[in-house]
Scaffold this active site. Structure first.
Site, PDB file in Angstrom:
ATOM      1  N   ASP A  48       0.862  -1.181   0.000  1.00 24.35           N
ATOM      2  CA  ASP A  48       0.000   0.000   0.000  1.00 24.35           C
ATOM      3  C   ASP A  48       0.903   1.237   0.000  1.00 24.35           C
ATOM      4  O   ASP A  48       1.860   1.321   0.767  1.00 24.35           O
ATOM      5  CB  ASP A  48      -0.899  -0.008   1.247  1.00 24.35           C
ATOM      6  CG  ASP A  48      -2.029   1.007   1.145  1.00 24.35           C
ATOM      7  OD1 ASP A  48      -3.196   0.592   1.202  1.00 24.35           O
ATOM      8  OD2 ASP A  48      -1.737   2.223   1.022  1.00 24.35           O
ATOM      9  N   ILE A  49       0.595   2.180  -0.861  1.00 20.97           N
ATOM     10  CA  ILE A  49       1.461   3.355  -1.021  1.00 20.97           C
ATOM     11  C   ILE A  49       1.396   4.282   0.210  1.00 20.97           C
ATOM     12  O   ILE A  49       2.345   5.024   0.470  1.00 20.97           O
ATOM     13  CB  ILE A  49       1.103   4.115  -2.333  1.00 20.97           C
ATOM     14  CG1 ILE A  49       2.278   4.918  -2.838  1.00 20.97           C
ATOM     15  CG2 ILE A  49      -0.124   4.974  -2.197  1.00 20.97           C
ATOM     16  CD1 ILE A  49       3.434   4.095  -3.341  1.00 20.97           C
ATOM     17  N   GLU A 105     -12.371   3.436  -1.718  1.00 16.52           N
ATOM     18  CA  GLU A 105     -11.561   4.416  -2.451  1.00 16.52           C
ATOM     19  C   GLU A 105     -11.248   3.941  -3.869  1.00 16.52           C
ATOM     20  O   GLU A 105     -11.386   4.708  -4.824  1.00 16.52           O
ATOM     21  CB  GLU A 105     -10.258   4.652  -1.661  1.00 16.52           C
ATOM     22  CG  GLU A 105      -9.386   5.766  -2.187  1.00 16.52           C
ATOM     23  CD  GLU A 105      -8.037   5.811  -1.448  1.00 16.52           C
ATOM     24  OE1 GLU A 105      -8.009   5.654  -0.215  1.00 16.52           O
ATOM     25  OE2 GLU A 105      -7.023   5.982  -2.140  1.00 16.52           O
ATOM     26  N   HIS A 135      -9.727  -5.495  -3.349  1.00 16.50           N
ATOM     27  CA  HIS A 135      -8.410  -5.605  -2.713  1.00 16.50           C
ATOM     28  C   HIS A 135      -8.575  -5.967  -1.253  1.00 16.50           C
ATOM     29  O   HIS A 135      -9.438  -5.438  -0.560  1.00 16.50           O
ATOM     30  CB  HIS A 135      -7.580  -4.327  -2.868  1.00 16.50           C
ATOM     31  CG  HIS A 135      -8.274  -3.060  -2.480  1.00 16.50           C
ATOM     32  ND1 HIS A 135      -9.196  -2.436  -3.291  1.00 16.50           N
ATOM     33  CD2 HIS A 135      -8.175  -2.283  -1.365  1.00 16.50           C
ATOM     34  CE1 HIS A 135      -9.634  -1.342  -2.699  1.00 16.50           C
ATOM     35  NE2 HIS A 135      -9.042  -1.226  -1.521  1.00 16.50           N
ATOM     36  N   HIS A 142      -6.654  -5.830   2.282  1.00 13.28           N
ATOM     37  CA  HIS A 142      -5.534  -5.252   3.025  1.00 13.28           C
ATOM     38  C   HIS A 142      -4.996  -6.323   3.964  1.00 13.28           C
ATOM     39  O   HIS A 142      -5.764  -6.937   4.718  1.00 13.28           O
ATOM     40  CB  HIS A 142      -6.003  -4.090   3.921  1.00 13.28           C
ATOM     41  CG  HIS A 142      -6.510  -2.884   3.200  1.00 13.28           C
ATOM     42  ND1 HIS A 142      -5.762  -1.741   3.032  1.00 13.28           N
ATOM     43  CD2 HIS A 142      -7.708  -2.628   2.623  1.00 13.28           C
ATOM     44  CE1 HIS A 142      -6.480  -0.827   2.397  1.00 13.28           C
ATOM     45  NE2 HIS A 142      -7.671  -1.339   2.131  1.00 13.28           N
TER      46      HIS A 142
HETATM   47  P1  5GP Z   1      -9.856   1.368   0.175  1.00 16.73           P
HETATM   48  O1  5GP Z   1     -10.417   1.379  -1.236  1.00 16.73           O
HETATM   49  O2  5GP Z   1      -9.656  -0.025   0.695  1.00 16.73           O
HETATM   50  O3  5GP Z   1     -10.645   2.237   1.102  1.00 16.73           O
HETATM   51  O4  5GP Z   1      -8.423   2.040   0.125  1.00 16.73           O
HETATM   52  C1  5GP Z   1      -7.566   1.912  -0.982  1.00 16.73           C
HETATM   53  C2  5GP Z   1      -6.140   1.715  -0.521  1.00 16.73           C
HETATM   54  O5  5GP Z   1      -5.319   1.681  -1.676  1.00 16.73           O
HETATM   55  C3  5GP Z   1      -5.604   2.833   0.387  1.00 16.73           C
HETATM   56  O6  5GP Z   1      -5.041   2.245   1.558  1.00 16.73           O
HETATM   57  C4  5GP Z   1      -4.557   3.543  -0.488  1.00 16.73           C
HETATM   58  O7  5GP Z   1      -3.439   4.000   0.262  1.00 16.73           O
HETATM   59  C5  5GP Z   1      -4.173   2.483  -1.497  1.00 16.73           C
HETATM   60  N1  5GP Z   1      -3.836   3.021  -2.809  1.00 16.73           N
HETATM   61  C6  5GP Z   1      -4.584   3.895  -3.531  1.00 16.73           C
HETATM   62  N2  5GP Z   1      -3.984   4.169  -4.710  1.00 16.73           N
HETATM   63  C7  5GP Z   1      -2.841   3.447  -4.727  1.00 16.73           C
HETATM   64  C8  5GP Z   1      -1.789   3.301  -5.697  1.00 16.73           C
HETATM   65  O8  5GP Z   1      -1.800   3.894  -6.769  1.00 16.73           O
HETATM   66  N3  5GP Z   1      -0.768   2.469  -5.381  1.00 16.73           N
HETATM   67  C9  5GP Z   1      -0.726   1.786  -4.193  1.00 16.73           C
HETATM   68  N4  5GP Z   1       0.328   0.990  -3.983  1.00 16.73           N
HETATM   69  N5  5GP Z   1      -1.699   1.890  -3.256  1.00 16.73           N
HETATM   70  C10 5GP Z   1      -2.746   2.725  -3.513  1.00 16.73           C
END
Ligand code: 5GP
Length: 131
Positions: free
Chosen positions: A28-29, A87, A92, A94
């Site tokens: 995760d970035i 987001e 995905h 985690h």
């Molecule tokens: P969620 O959709 O589960 O709420 O969050 C998306 C997760 O993906 C976040 O923790 C965010 O930091 C990570 N994320 C979003 N865009 C990118 C990206 O382009 N590269 C990486 N490695 N992680 C990402």
């Protein structure tokens, strides 16, 4: 193509932790802790519970192998598995190496880890995954 499909295809760079022909894992970035990893299906699917039974079973088995690699690389109490997906519209999981519940508080400030350290973290997980 959504952003995570592009990452799985290598069109957008990522810190690779594990892969097979169907699934891909990368850091995760904006990690909550060192070793915070995302596990995705290569194919485009938004909502995890839209996946077919056999696919989600293979996905979970793959995530389990990645979690074991994370735990060996970065010893922790347990590796937490969390699915949010609010987001990025690509399924995905985690995986978060956790010392306490505070490590999985998504409201807390994320870490900013230098690129060379991110690469070293991912390489350490990858080395355990392929053992
Ligand atoms: P969620 O959709 O589960 O709420 O969050 C998306 C997760 O993906 C976040 O923790 C965010 O930091 C990570 N994320 C979003 N865009 C990118 C990206 O382009 N590269 C990486 N490695 N992680 C990402």
């Amino acid at each position: 193509m959504d952003i995570f499909s592009k990452i799985a295809a290598g069109e957008i760079p990522s810190y690779k932790c594990a892969e097979n022909e169907e699934f891909y894992a990368f850091l995760d970035i904006n990690p909550l802790v060192k070793g915070h990893t995302l596990v995705i299906p290569r194919r485009e699917v938004d909502y995890i519970f839209d996946m077919e039974d056999d696919e989600i079973a293979r996905y979970q088995v793959f995530a389990k192998k990645v979690a074991k690699a994370i735990k060996t690389a970065f010893p922790c109490v347990k590796v937490a598995q969390v699915v949010l997906g609010l987001e990025v519209p690509h399924a995905h999981i985690h995986l978060i190496p956790m010392q306490s519940e505070a490590d999985v508080d998504f409201k807390r400030e994320k870490l900013s880890i230098p690129a060379e350290d991110m690469k070293a973290i991912a390489d350490k997980i990858y080395a355990e995954f392929v053992k």
